[in-house]
Design an enzyme around this catalytic site. Structure first.
Site, PDB file in Angstrom:
ATOM      1  N   ASP A 200      39.261  30.835  34.833  1.00 53.61           N
ATOM      2  CA  ASP A 200      40.363  31.053  35.483  1.00 53.61           C
ATOM      3  C   ASP A 200      40.089  29.876  36.758  1.00 53.61           C
ATOM      4  O   ASP A 200      41.270  30.144  37.819  1.00 53.61           O
ATOM      5  CB  ASP A 200      40.617  32.685  36.641  1.00 53.61           C
ATOM      6  CG  ASP A 200      41.268  33.544  35.019  1.00 53.61           C
ATOM      7  OD1 ASP A 200      41.716  33.481  33.815  1.00 53.61           O
ATOM      8  OD2 ASP A 200      41.388  34.859  35.401  1.00 53.61           O
TER       9      ASP A 200
HETATM   10  C1  LIG Z   1      38.090  24.889  41.100  1.00 54.66           C
HETATM   11  O1  LIG Z   1      39.041  25.839  40.924  1.00 54.66           O
HETATM   12  C2  LIG Z   1      38.977  27.381  43.020  1.00 54.66           C
HETATM   13  C3  LIG Z   1      39.204  28.403  42.989  1.00 54.66           C
HETATM   14  O2  LIG Z   1      40.416  28.135  42.520  1.00 54.66           O
HETATM   15  C4  LIG Z   1      40.441  26.335  43.524  1.00 54.66           C
HETATM   16  O3  LIG Z   1      40.521  25.834  45.213  1.00 54.66           O
HETATM   17  C5  LIG Z   1      39.386  24.244  43.969  1.00 54.66           C
HETATM   18  O4  LIG Z   1      40.670  23.367  44.205  1.00 54.66           O
HETATM   19  C6  LIG Z   1      39.929  23.911  41.696  1.00 54.66           C
HETATM   20  N1  LIG Z   1      39.310  22.413  42.344  1.00 54.66           N
HETATM   21  C7  LIG Z   1      39.415  21.728  41.618  1.00 54.66           C
HETATM   22  C8  LIG Z   1      39.084  19.937  41.183  1.00 54.66           C
HETATM   23  O5  LIG Z   1      40.263  22.099  40.938  1.00 54.66           O
END
Ligand SMILES: *[C@@H]1O[C@H](CO)[C@@H](O)[C@H](O)[C@H]1NC(C)=O
Ligand SMILES: *[C@@H]1O[C@H](CO)[C@@H](O)[C@H](O)[C@H]1NC(C)=O
Ligand SMILES: *[C@@H]1O[C@H](CO)[C@@H](O)[C@H](O)[C@H]1NC(C)=O
Ligand SMILES: *[C@@H]1O[C@H](CO)[C@@H](O)[C@H](O)[C@H]1NC(C)=O
Ligand SMILES: *[C@@H]1O[C@H](CO)[C@@H](O)[C@H](O)[C@H]1NC(C)=O
Ligand SMILES: *[C@@H]1O[C@H](CO)[C@@H](O)[C@H](O)[C@H]1NC(C)=O
Ligand SMILES: CC(=O)N[C@H]1CO[C@H](CO)[C@@H](O)[C@@H]1O
Length: 385
Positions: A200
């Site tokens: 998720d």
């Molecule tokens: C990855 O997932 C985290 C937690 O959901 C989020 O805060 C973050 O922005 C995401 N990073 C990217 C590059 O999508």
């Protein structure tokens, strides 16, 4: 026994002096030595293809500490059949994440380990109780937390229906406890929750989790004891790879120093997890796709297993071949090939007893081939089976 005699003494002495009972000494499990490792731990993350994982800086930092397997493939989509395959040697046509139950007469790696007295266990983050058989556990906000589809052994009735086995399927609270007691089993499957495993979230999140989780453990002799092998892998690819290649890393004290920071381009699949464990401890086999799978190369060198090359261009393990767990179910549970002998290993006698009658053997689809079938390259099942 000891505890009750101490309590007796306590009662006798009770009036005059307060007896402080010592913390019970943790029960240390007997260790069955393997050729190359005495402990095998696999940790599964979710849904990231090889390119994205290997490009991630935190994942790269973990990779540098071990051997990167550059041709390691998941065996189908979606999640559940991959988890099932990694302990059962097949996914029985599964192409879904349903509440499937593998009948109790189908063996898993647990039968192979127990035959030799090798302790095993699973640790599933936020599974609410030991041996829990529910479909999922949402957190109080309704977000995905624990899911059965990522808990491979509970899907097997040969584990779920027997409390002595179901009791080995525990959560991370008990992982911490078993770690503190220096009482972890010799074979372990570890599943973080749906946030930490990337399902998720994404590779940035999952790789930070993996680094924070693993690095202290690699320094901890109760986890990374002498001759420990850790496999960090993903259940299946992300979104762009029809070959279903995933990034897999071998870590731990069992990895020879000169191989740390190297790559191994041998063809492996999730079936290699079972094959390597079989080779290391001289186990019997399941008579399914475990038999033909390549054993991890540096282990195979010691166990004299033959490594075979695969036709990678023609390998598309991206869709399930048919079977009883397919969303359009067909056929019966296929019969293990009880006569297969590869690299000197024979099928587990209990499996031969259940499935070995000649009438059923005609129906087997397991040939000991290296490359497992897929929806694009389905196995041929003899007429009338
Ligand atoms: C990855 O997932 C985290 C937690 O959901 C989020 O805060 C973050 O922005 C995401 N990073 C990217 C590059 O999508
Ligand atoms: C295992 O449990 C399931 C669900 O209760 C049941 O349907 C199945 O028949 C059981 N199998 C055996 C061998 O007891
Ligand atoms: C872990 O399992 C134990 C034993 O069933 C249970 O008491 C505990 O509440 C569980 N912990 C979590 C975080 O679910
Ligand atoms: C997953 O576990 C982490 C702790 O390891 C926790 O912070 C997070 O909230 C959990 N995810 C969900 C959806 O509960
Ligand atoms: C599997 O791979 C084949 C060959 O590249 C492709 O045609 C097919 O669309 C893929 N199927 C899935 C479900 O990804
Ligand atoms: C295995 O169990 C299934 C489901 O209970 C049953 O239908 C099948 O006949 C059994 N097969 C053998 C060989 O015992
Ligand atoms: C989980 C996931 O995203 N799997 C994808 C892997 O790649 C194939 C082919 O590109 C997709 O169809 C799957 O959805």
């Amino acid at each position: 026994m000891l505890l009750s005699s101490l309590i007796c003494i306590g009662l006798i002495l009770g009036a005059e002096s307060r007896l402080i009972l010592p913390k019970p000494k943790p029960f240390k499990r007997p260790i069955v030595p393997g050729a190359v490792f005495d402990r095998f731990i696999t940790i599964w993350l979710e849904n990231i293809n090889f390119a994205s994982a290997s490009a991630d800086p935190n994942f790269a930092a973990i990779t540098k500490q071990g051997i990167q397997l550059t041709n390691y493939f998941a065996v189908t989509h979606p999640s559940e059949p991959n988890y099932v395959a990694s302990v059962g040697g097949d996914y029985f046509g599964m192409n879904n994440d349903n509440l499937n139950r593998v009948p109790a007469n189908i063996s898993s790696v647990v039968d192979l380990l127990e035959e030799k007295g090798i302790s095993w266990g699973e640790y599933q983050e936020h599974m609410p109780t030991t041996g829990f058989q529910g479909f999922e556990m949402l957190n109080p906000d309704g977000a995905n937390d624990y899911v059965r589809k990522h808990n491979p052994l509970i899907i097997f009735d040969s584990v779920a229906n027997f409390s002595s086995r179901a009791n080995q399927v525990k959560n991370f609270t008990l992982f911490e406890q078993d770690l503190a007691d220096d009482n972890l089993p010799q074979w372990m499957f570890i599943t973080p929750n749906m946030t930490n495993d990337g399902h998720d979230t994404n590779i940035s999140f999952a790789s930070i989790w993996a680094k924070d989780f693993l690095e202290p453990l690699l320094e901890n002799p109760s986890f990374n004891a002498k001759k420990t092998l850790v496999l960090l892998t993903f259940d299946e690819n992300g979104s762009t790879d029809p070959h279903n290649r995933v990034d897999s890393i071998l870590l731990g004290t069992a990895v020879p120093r000169q191989l740390v920071g190297t790559q191994d381009s041998t063809f492996y699949t999730h079936y290699s997890e079972i094959a390597t464990v079989e080779a290391n401890w001289g186990l019997h086999t399941l008579g399914r796709f475990d038999v033909g799978a390549n054993v991890f190369n540096f282990v195979a060198k010691h166990t004299h297993d033959v490594i075979r090359p695969a036709d990678l261009e023609q390998s598309f393990l991206n869709i399930s071949y048919p079977g009883p767990f397919n969303s359009a179910p067909s056929g019966k549970f296929t019969v293990p090939n009880t006569r297969l002998i590869v690299n000197g290993r024979h099928v587990l006698p209990k499996i031969v007893e259940t499935w070995g009658s000649s009438h059923l053997q005609r129906c087997t689809l397991y040939t000991g081939a290296l490359q497992p079938p897929s929806g694009l390259n389905p196995p041929t099942i003899p007429q009338g089976c």
